[in-house]
Design a protein around this motif. Structure first.
Motif, PDB file in Angstrom:
ATOM      1  N   UNK A   1      12.101  10.051  -4.871  1.00 46.37           N
ATOM      2  CA  UNK A   1      11.161   8.927  -4.890  1.00 46.37           C
ATOM      3  C   UNK A   1      11.888   7.582  -4.942  1.00 46.37           C
ATOM      4  N   UNK A   2      11.366   6.626  -4.185  1.00 49.15           N
ATOM      5  CA  UNK A   2      11.824   5.248  -4.253  1.00 49.15           C
ATOM      6  C   UNK A   2      10.664   4.392  -4.735  1.00 49.15           C
ATOM      7  N   UNK A   3      10.959   3.404  -5.591  1.00 44.57           N
ATOM      8  CA  UNK A   3       9.928   2.447  -5.982  1.00 44.57           C
ATOM      9  C   UNK A   3      10.265   1.093  -5.377  1.00 44.57           C
ATOM     10  N   UNK A   4       9.293   0.518  -4.705  1.00 42.07           N
ATOM     11  CA  UNK A   4       9.450  -0.839  -4.191  1.00 42.07           C
ATOM     12  C   UNK A   4       8.665  -1.753  -5.128  1.00 42.07           C
ATOM     13  N   UNK A   5       9.358  -2.739  -5.682  1.00 44.97           N
ATOM     14  CA  UNK A   5       8.719  -3.688  -6.598  1.00 44.97           C
ATOM     15  C   UNK A   5       8.637  -5.039  -5.903  1.00 44.97           C
ATOM     16  N   UNK A   6       7.422  -5.570  -5.799  1.00 44.23           N
ATOM     17  CA  UNK A   6       7.226  -6.858  -5.115  1.00 44.23           C
ATOM     18  C   UNK A   6       6.533  -7.821  -6.059  1.00 44.23           C
ATOM     19  N   UNK A   7       7.064  -9.039  -6.159  1.00 45.94           N
ATOM     20  CA  UNK A   7       6.537 -10.017  -7.120  1.00 45.94           C
ATOM     21  C   UNK A   7       5.661 -11.050  -6.417  1.00 45.94           C
TER      22      UNK A   7
ATOM     23  N   UNK B   1       5.778  -9.169   2.628  1.00 48.69           N
ATOM     24  CA  UNK B   1       5.998 -10.610   2.833  1.00 48.69           C
ATOM     25  C   UNK B   1       4.792 -11.213   3.533  1.00 48.69           C
ATOM     26  N   UNK B   2       4.230 -10.476   4.474  1.00 49.49           N
ATOM     27  CA  UNK B   2       3.092 -10.968   5.251  1.00 49.49           C
ATOM     28  C   UNK B   2       1.914 -11.338   4.345  1.00 49.49           C
ATOM     29  N   UNK B   3       1.642 -10.534   3.298  1.00 50.09           N
ATOM     30  CA  UNK B   3       0.523 -10.881   2.415  1.00 50.09           C
ATOM     31  C   UNK B   3       0.919 -11.893   1.343  1.00 50.09           C
ATOM     32  N   UNK B   4       2.206 -12.252   1.246  1.00 48.01           N
ATOM     33  CA  UNK B   4       2.606 -13.342   0.365  1.00 48.01           C
ATOM     34  C   UNK B   4       3.574 -12.988  -0.755  1.00 48.01           C
ATOM     35  N   UNK B   5       3.949 -11.712  -0.884  1.00 50.10           N
ATOM     36  CA  UNK B   5       4.889 -11.352  -1.956  1.00 50.10           C
ATOM     37  C   UNK B   5       6.229 -12.037  -1.718  1.00 50.10           C
ATOM     38  N   UNK B   6       6.896 -12.399  -2.834  1.00 52.49           N
ATOM     39  CA  UNK B   6       8.158 -13.133  -2.722  1.00 52.49           C
ATOM     40  C   UNK B   6       9.363 -12.208  -2.932  1.00 52.49           C
ATOM     41  N   UNK B   7       9.660 -11.916  -4.191  1.00 58.79           N
ATOM     42  CA  UNK B   7      10.836 -11.067  -4.444  1.00 58.79           C
ATOM     43  C   UNK B   7      10.480  -9.608  -4.183  1.00 58.79           C
ATOM     44  N   UNK B   8      11.242  -8.964  -3.324  1.00 57.88           N
ATOM     45  CA  UNK B   8      10.980  -7.549  -3.046  1.00 57.88           C
ATOM     46  C   UNK B   8      12.255  -6.753  -3.293  1.00 57.88           C
ATOM     47  N   UNK B   9      12.169  -5.782  -4.199  1.00 59.13           N
ATOM     48  CA  UNK B   9      13.357  -4.975  -4.514  1.00 59.13           C
ATOM     49  C   UNK B   9      12.994  -3.507  -4.383  1.00 59.13           C
TER      50      UNK B   9
ATOM     51  N   UNK C   1      -0.240 -14.566 -10.902  1.00 54.65           N
ATOM     52  CA  UNK C   1       1.008 -15.097 -10.339  1.00 54.65           C
ATOM     53  C   UNK C   1       2.193 -14.580 -11.169  1.00 54.65           C
ATOM     54  N   UNK C   2       3.234 -14.121 -10.508  1.00 57.22           N
ATOM     55  CA  UNK C   2       4.382 -13.541 -11.216  1.00 57.22           C
ATOM     56  C   UNK C   2       4.225 -12.043 -11.465  1.00 57.22           C
ATOM     57  N   UNK C   3       3.021 -11.513 -11.226  1.00 60.66           N
ATOM     58  CA  UNK C   3       2.772 -10.079 -11.427  1.00 60.66           C
ATOM     59  C   UNK C   3       3.474  -9.240 -10.367  1.00 60.66           C
ATOM     60  N   UNK C   4       3.586  -7.931 -10.679  1.00 59.43           N
ATOM     61  CA  UNK C   4       4.363  -7.052  -9.795  1.00 59.43           C
ATOM     62  C   UNK C   4       3.521  -5.931  -9.206  1.00 59.43           C
ATOM     63  N   UNK C   5       3.704  -5.734  -7.908  1.00 58.57           N
ATOM     64  CA  UNK C   5       3.147  -4.546  -7.262  1.00 58.57           C
ATOM     65  C   UNK C   5       4.240  -3.483  -7.232  1.00 58.57           C
ATOM     66  N   UNK C   6       3.917  -2.284  -7.699  1.00 60.27           N
ATOM     67  CA  UNK C   6       4.909  -1.199  -7.748  1.00 60.27           C
ATOM     68  C   UNK C   6       4.432  -0.073  -6.843  1.00 60.27           C
ATOM     69  N   UNK C   7       5.226   0.193  -5.815  1.00 59.79           N
ATOM     70  CA  UNK C   7       4.851   1.201  -4.821  1.00 59.79           C
ATOM     71  C   UNK C   7       5.841   2.348  -4.899  1.00 59.79           C
ATOM     72  N   UNK C   8       5.326   3.550  -5.178  1.00 61.10           N
ATOM     73  CA  UNK C   8       6.209   4.717  -5.207  1.00 61.10           C
ATOM     74  C   UNK C   8       5.979   5.523  -3.938  1.00 61.10           C
TER      75      UNK C   8
END
Ligand SMILES: C[S@@+](CC[C@H](N)C(=O)[O-])C[C@H]1O[C@@H](n2cnc3c(N)ncnc32)[C@H](O)[C@@H]1O
Length: 336
Positions: free
Chosen positions: A329-335, A313-321, A265-272
């Motif tokens: 390259x763009x990185x999407x960070x989802x918490x 959001x569908x799988x439950x991530x909250x903050x998405x930047x 919980x609170x961890x980040x997914x980083x998508x490049x």
């Protein structure tokens, strides 16, 4: 009023038609290390030609072509590198992209099949054979190392890795050269990385990890990330570096869910990714890159930020930047 036909020039079409020439001029300049010669000399063509042991006429011509392309400047007859060339085309510099620019057999062969692929809607069957893919990736990940690594250094700075965030447990999925997680491990000497890829590709990964003397911080795990289980709630960060575009929507959404479950919980997914605008009308590179996916994968594509946000959001991530790192390259960070 309406434009008369003489006022409409074929400049756009001519420029596109000569695109492959630009690619070759750059590749030749890199191969001959012309950029170093321009940088190290006094800018006089005679000196550059002499240093490289090249004829004067051909040296002058290729230098002028590079001036036309905007990579080299010329004032009072003296040549000088433009900032992009100085940063990215000087051999031995940290930002050097030269190795990536060498136009390889894989992409030549692939792009020559474009008409056929657009007609059939499917990649050539040879490109999707498991053995071919593994060989392809062994070659590719070496070449894209400097791109991913530069982006990852920028990403670590933005996230405060090694400062605000220390002692991170990281899962690098489809790690390739480990370009993304190597930057994390260097910024946070306490970080522990699990890097997943095909065993054949992990041979390359291991070379990179050793080159940076990070063996103690890395555990390499061979397997197919579709079927390899990820431990539940175990990681502070999961990295998907240039993975989703090769997978397509359905497999990407499964990976997002699997990554969510693996995060604390609170961890980040980083998508490049190379992200398209929401209308899919640009930027140009992501639009071209989608065709690259058509050529080499069964379901791959580029996605928009809006699509990614919806799936996350569908799988439950909250903050998405989303943040721009090194172009394109763009990185999407989802918490979680
Ligand atoms: C485009 S490369 C990206 C490498 C690295 N993440 C980067 O951004 O530089 C995709 C990587 O995913 C790996 N890969 C693709 N499909 C995979 C699968 N099903 N299981 C494990 N690894 C896979 C490839 O071997 C390759 O190393």
């Amino acid at each position: 009023g309406k434009k008369k036909s003489l006022e409409i020039q074929p400049e756009l079409i001519q420029n596109i038609a000569w695109g492959h020439v630009r690619t070759q001029v750059l590749a030749t300049a890199v191969e001959l290390d012309l950029f170093s010669a321009v940088h190290n000399g006094n800018g006089a063509v005679e000196k550059i030609a002499r240093n490289l042991n090249l004829p004067l006429r051909s040296t002058r011509m290729i230098l002028d072509a590079l001036v036309g392309m905007g990579l080299v400047g010329k004032t009072r007859g003296l040549y000088k590198l433009e900032p992009e060339a100085r940063t990215f085309l000087l051999r031995g510099e940290p930002g050097y992209l030269g190795a990536f620019l060498q136009f390889d057999e894989f992409s030549r062969h692939g792009w020559s099949a474009l008409t056929h692929t657009v007609q059939s809607g499917k990649p050539l069957s040879e490109f999707v054979l498991p053995d071919y893919r593994k060989k392809f990736f062994q070659e590719l990940v070496k070449r894209i190392f400097p791109l991913s690594y530069a982006s990852s250094i920028a990403l670590c700075k933005k996230l405060g890795i090694g400062k605000k965030l220390k002692n991170q447990k990281i899962l690098d999925v489809g790690c390739g050269s480990a370009a993304w997680s190597i930057a994390f491990a260097l910024a946070d000497p306490q970080a522990q990385v699990t890097a997943v890829d095909f065993p054949e590709v992990l041979e390359i990964t291991q070379n990179f990890v050793q080159r940076f003397r990070l063996q103690k911080q890395f555990e390499l795990r061979g397997g197919d990330f579709h079927t390899l289980p990820f431990p539940a709630e175990s990681y502070d960060a999961v990295i998907l570096g240039h993975i989703c575009h090769g997978e397509g929507e359905a497999a990407t959404r499964k990976l997002l869910k699997k990554s969510y479950d693996a995060l604390k919980p609170g961890g980040k997914l980083l998508i490049a990714e190379f992200i398209a605008n929401d209308l899919r009308s640009g930027p140009e590179l992501p639009m071209l890159f989608a065709l690259n996916m058509l050529l080499f994968t069964e379901h791959g594509d580029v996605f928009t930020t809006k699509e990614m946000r919806r799936w996350l959001s569908f799988v439950g991530f909250k903050k998405i930047a989303s943040m721009a790192v090194q172009y394109p390259v763009t990185v999407i960070a989802a918490t979680k």
